[in-house]
Design a protein around this motif. Structure first.
Motif, PDB file in Angstrom:
ATOM      1  N   HIS A  15      -3.217 -11.151  -4.345  1.00  0.00           N
ATOM      2  CA  HIS A  15      -4.563 -11.049  -4.910  1.00  0.00           C
ATOM      3  C   HIS A  15      -5.364 -10.008  -4.131  1.00  0.00           C
ATOM      4  O   HIS A  15      -6.169  -9.292  -4.687  1.00  0.00           O
ATOM      5  CB  HIS A  15      -5.302 -12.388  -4.840  1.00  0.00           C
ATOM      6  N   ARG A  39     -10.458  -9.955  -4.418  1.00  0.00           N
ATOM      7  CA  ARG A  39      -9.480  -9.090  -5.073  1.00  0.00           C
ATOM      8  C   ARG A  39      -9.307  -7.814  -4.273  1.00  0.00           C
ATOM      9  O   ARG A  39     -10.122  -7.473  -3.426  1.00  0.00           O
ATOM     10  CB  ARG A  39      -9.916  -8.726  -6.503  1.00  0.00           C
ATOM     11  N   GLU A  71      -2.613 -19.880  -5.903  1.00  0.00           N
ATOM     12  CA  GLU A  71      -3.565 -19.483  -6.930  1.00  0.00           C
ATOM     13  C   GLU A  71      -4.959 -20.032  -6.644  1.00  0.00           C
ATOM     14  O   GLU A  71      -5.113 -21.206  -6.281  1.00  0.00           O
ATOM     15  CB  GLU A  71      -3.099 -19.971  -8.300  1.00  0.00           C
ATOM     16  N   PRO A 116      -2.435 -12.478 -11.075  1.00  0.00           N
ATOM     17  CA  PRO A 116      -2.946 -12.982 -12.354  1.00  0.00           C
ATOM     18  C   PRO A 116      -2.637 -12.091 -13.553  1.00  0.00           C
ATOM     19  O   PRO A 116      -2.531 -12.589 -14.675  1.00  0.00           O
ATOM     20  CB  PRO A 116      -4.461 -13.075 -12.114  1.00  0.00           C
ATOM     21  N   THR A 117      -2.473 -10.777 -13.352  1.00  0.00           N
ATOM     22  CA  THR A 117      -2.270  -9.870 -14.488  1.00  0.00           C
ATOM     23  C   THR A 117      -0.953  -9.123 -14.452  1.00  0.00           C
ATOM     24  O   THR A 117      -0.505  -8.613 -15.479  1.00  0.00           O
ATOM     25  CB  THR A 117      -3.392  -8.820 -14.545  1.00  0.00           C
TER      26      THR A 117
END
Length: 610
Positions: free
Chosen positions: A22, A40, A102, A243-244
Motif C-alpha cells: 500500500h 498510500r 488490508e 487494492p487495484t
C-alpha cells in the motif's frame, strides 16, 4: 544525536526498502526512516527528511555509540529488514517491517539484544504533508504511547520504552540487554476515528514473514542468479498497490538524476510503458495472480475515449496528476525543485499504444483469461492510433523540449499494428487485418527510410537527426528487425561507441539533445540491461555476462537499484528503488540462463510477414 546521524547525508544507496503493498518506507544504514507516505504511495509524506533534513520528519532508532559497526540484510524471501549494530558494549539487531494486511497501515521496529548491553537512542519527528505540518501530540490513556493528529491524519506510537518531548520531537533513551526485545509500533488512521487497536509485534512479525515466504516460494526462476531475480520480484511486489493491482515506478519523488540539478520527478504513479515489461516478468516468474491484477488494472485504466488516453495514471487509475513544487523542502542534497505530481501525464507518447497492445497480446499468449472487453478496447485504441501515428510526440524519455518524430515511438506504433494482426491470425479475433497489415508495412518502410542514417550505419533518435538514443536497443527486442540484421548490428555498435560512460549506457547525450533541461545525468540502468540483452541475441554471451555481473555489483548491500548510476561519482541516482531497473535485471538474468528467453519471447518471429 540527530545532527550527528543526520539523515540528510545518507546516499541513495544507503537506504533499504520496507513496504506493505500500500505504501513504503526508506530506512538508512544509521537506522533513520527518512521517507514514508501514508496511507498510500502517493499520499503526503509523514517523514520527508529524504528531501530535506530531520526537521522535515524522520524516525531514528540507533545505538548511542557514534560509530557502531553496521551490517544489514533482508530475511530470506521477505522484505523484513534486519540491521545488526555492534558496539564496544554489545550487539543488537533492529528489525523493521510493515505487516501485510488490508486496511491497517502499521510500521513495526523491534530492537533485539544479541549479546552484552547496548545503550539506544530513538528520535521521532512527525511532520505531515511533506514535512510542513507539525501535529498535535498527546499521550495515550494507558501511558504507553502517543497520539499525533493534524487535519485528517492520525499516527499512533506504542512502545514500552520511556518517551519524552523535546522541541517538537519525541525522544527515548533506553538500554537493551542480551535476550531482551524493545518494540515500537507506529500506526496510521483517520483523525476522526478512535486510535487503531494495539498490534502484537511478535505475532505480526511471524505472520508477515510467513506471508512473504509463501509468496516468494512461487517464483519459478531457478537459474544461476535466483537470489537476484527473486529480490527484484520482491521489489516489484512491494511496489504493487494491492487494492487495484497498479504498479508504481518507484516509491519516491524528486530524487535527482543529477545531484544539485532540476531533473527531479515524482515516480509514485503507474506508467503504461511498464505494462509489457511487468506483465512478462510476472508471467515468467509464475506470478499469474499478480499478472492478472496488473492486466485488469490496465484494462480499467485505459477504458474510455482513446483520445484521452494518458501515459501514466494514479494507483487506482486517477487521471489528474497536477505537478506542484514544494518550496519549503530544500531537496535531496540541494537538488531542487521538489515536485509532487507529474506534468508528463499530459504528454503525447505514441509508444504507449504499442505497449498496451503488446501487453494484452502477451497475456493471450500466456492463456491469461481471455477478456472480450479487452479486444473491443484495443480496436478503439488502434482506430485512434491510425489517425495520429504520423504526428511528432514527446517520446519514451518524456522530454520537455518540444515534440519530435522519435524513432522508438514510431517503432512501438508498428508494434501496436503488428500485435493486432497477430491477434487476428492466432486467436481468430475480429478486425480489419488487411488494413492493419498495410499500416504495419507503411510504418516499417517509413521508419527504415527516415529513422536509419546510412552514414552512421545506425538508427537515430528522431527522424532527420544524427543523435543516438538507447531506446533503439529495443528494436530487436520487440521484433521490429531480427538481431542479425546489419542495421541492428550497426545500431548496437554505434550505441557502444557513442553512448557508453565507463561501460554503462546513457539514455542519450543530454548536451546534444534539447530536452528542455540543463545537460547532465547518470547512466540509465535499464538501458545497460537492454545492451546486455542485445549482446546475448548477437551471440556475444561473454560480453553480455560481464556487463550483467557489473550491473549486479552496482546494487546496494540489500540488492536494490535506483533509476540511474553516476559512473564518475560512483553512486546511485534517481528515484529509488526503481521498478524498471529491477524488471530489466530479471529479464537479463533469464536471457543469459534460460532456453526460453524473454528477448525471444517478446520479439521472436515478429519480423516475419503474417
Amino acid at each position: 544525536m540527530s545532527d550527528r546521524l543526520g539523515s540528510a547525508s545518507s546516499r541513495i544507496e544507503d537506504y533499504a526498502l520496507i513496504g506493505d503493498c500500500h505504501s513504503a518506507a526508506l530506512i538508512s544504514r544509521t537506522g533513520s526512516i527518512d521517507w514514508l507516505c501514508w496511507p498510500r504511495f502517493d499520499s503526503g509524506a509523514v517523514f520527508a527528511a529524504l528531501l530535506g533534513g530531520p526537521e522535515h520528519g524522520h524516525w531514528l532508532i540507533a545505538p548511542e555509540d557514534p560509530s557502531p559497526r553496521v551490517q544489514r540484510r533482508y530475511r530470506e524471501g521477505t522484505l523484513i529488514l534486519e540491521t545488526e549494530y555492534e558496539t564496544q558494549d554489545g550487539g543488537v539487531t533492529l528489525v523493521d517491517f510493515m505487516p501485510l494486511q488490508e486496511g491497517r497501515p502499521d510500521l513495526v521496529r523491534l530492537v533485539i539484544g544479541r549479546y552484552g548491553q547496548v545503550a539506544m537512542h530513538a528520535e521521532l519527528v512527525m511532520r505531515f504533508d511533506y514535512g510542513v505540518t507539525a501535529p498535535w501530540v498527546t499521550r495515550l490513556e494507558d501511558g504507553r504511547g502517543l497520539r499525533a493528529v493534524a487535519g485528517p491524519d492520525m499516527v499512533v506510537l506504542r512502545t514500552g520504552a520511556p518517551l519524552k518531548g523535546e522541541d517538537l520531537r519525541t525522544v527515548s533513551n533506553f538500554t537493551v540487554q542480551a535476550g531482551e526485545t524493545v518494540a515500537f509500533t507506529l500506526s496510521h488512521g483517520a483523525s476522526h476515528l478512535e486510535p487503531p487497536p494495539a498490534l502484537e509485534p511478535t505475532q505480526a512479525l511471524a505472520e508477515t514473514e510467513r506471508a512473504w515466504r509463501q509468496w516468494s516460494s512461487r517464483c519459478q526462476y531457478e537459474g544461476e542468479w535466483s537470489a537476484a531475480v527473486l529480490g527484484s520480484h520482491i521489489v516489484l511486489k512491494a511496489l504493487t498497490y494491492a487494492p487495484t493491482g497498479g504498479i508504481v515506478a518507484a516509491p519516491t519523488t524528486s530524487l535527482p538524476e543529477k545531484i544539485g540539478g532540476p531533473r527531479n520527478w515524482d515516480y509514485r504513479y503507474c506508467w503504461l510503458r511498464d505494462a509489457t515489461f511487468a506483465l512478462l516478468s510476472l508471467l515468467d516468474a509464475g506470478y499469474l495472480d499478480e499478472a492478472r491484477a496488473w492486466r485488469e488494472w490496465l484494462l480499467r485504466t485505459v477504458a474510455g475515449s482513446p483520445a484521452q488516453a494518458q501515459i501514466m495514471y494514479g494507483l487506482g487509475g486517477e487521471r489528474r496528476l497536477p505537478e506542484l513544487e514544494l518550496d519549503w523542502l530544500p531537496g535531496y542534497e540541494r537538488s531542487r525543485p521538489v515536485r509532487i505530481g507529474n506534468a508528463a501525464a499530459g504528454q503525447l507518447q505514441l509508444d504507449v499504444y504499442g505497449e498496451v497492445m503488446d501487453a494484452f497480446y502477451q497475456a493471450r499468449c500466456a492463456n491469461l483469461d481471455h477478456n472480450h472487453e479487452a479486444w473491443a478496447l484495443q480496436r478503439v485504441l488502434l482506430d485512434h492510433l491510425e489517425t495520429i501515428w504520423d504526428q511528432p510526440d514527446e517520446g519514451i524519455w518524456e522530454t520537455r523540449g518540444g515534440r519530435q518524430h522519435f524513432t522508438h515511438s514510431k517503432v512501438m506504433a508498428w508494434v501496436a499494428f503488428d500485435r493486432a494482426v497477430r491477434s487476428v491470425a492466432a486467436y481468430g479475433l475480429p478486425g480489419p487485418a488487411d488494413r492493419w497489415r498495410r499500416l504495419r508495412r507503411d510504418l516499417h518502410e517509413d521508419i527504415c527510410r527516415n529513422g536509419f542514417d546510412e552514414e552512421l550505419n545506425s538508427f537515430v533518435q528522431a527522424y532527420g537527426s544524427k543523435r543516438l538514443d538507447a531506446s533503439l536497443l529495443l528494436l530487436p527486442l520487440v521484433g521490429f528487425l531480427p538481431p542479425e540484421d546489419p542495421r541492428v548490428r550497426g545500431t548496437v555498435a554505434a550505441v557502444e561507441q557513442r553512448l557508453l560512460s565507463d561501460g554503462l549506457v546513457l539514455r542519450y547525450d543530454t548536451a546534444e539533445t534539447h530536452d528542455g533541461l540543463p545537460p547532465g545525468e547518470g547512466a540509465f540502468l535499464a538501458c545497460s540491461f537492454w545492451l546486455a540483452d542485445n549482446l546475448v541475441l548477437q551471440g556475444r554471451r561473454s560480453a553480455a555476462r560481464n556487463l550483467f555481473e557489473r550491473l549486479l555489483d552496482l546494487r546496494n548491500d540489500v540488492g536494490l537499484l535506483a533509476e540511474q548510476y553516476d559512473p564518475i561519482a560512483r553512486r546511485q541516482l534517481g528515484n529509488f528503488p526503481q521498478a524498471f531497473s529491477h524488471l530489466a535485471l530479471a529479464d537479463t538474468a533469464r536471457n543469459l540462463s534460460l532456453s526460453q528467453r524473454p528477448a525471444d519471447q517478446r520479439g521472436r518471429q515478429r519480423h516475419h510477414s503474417i
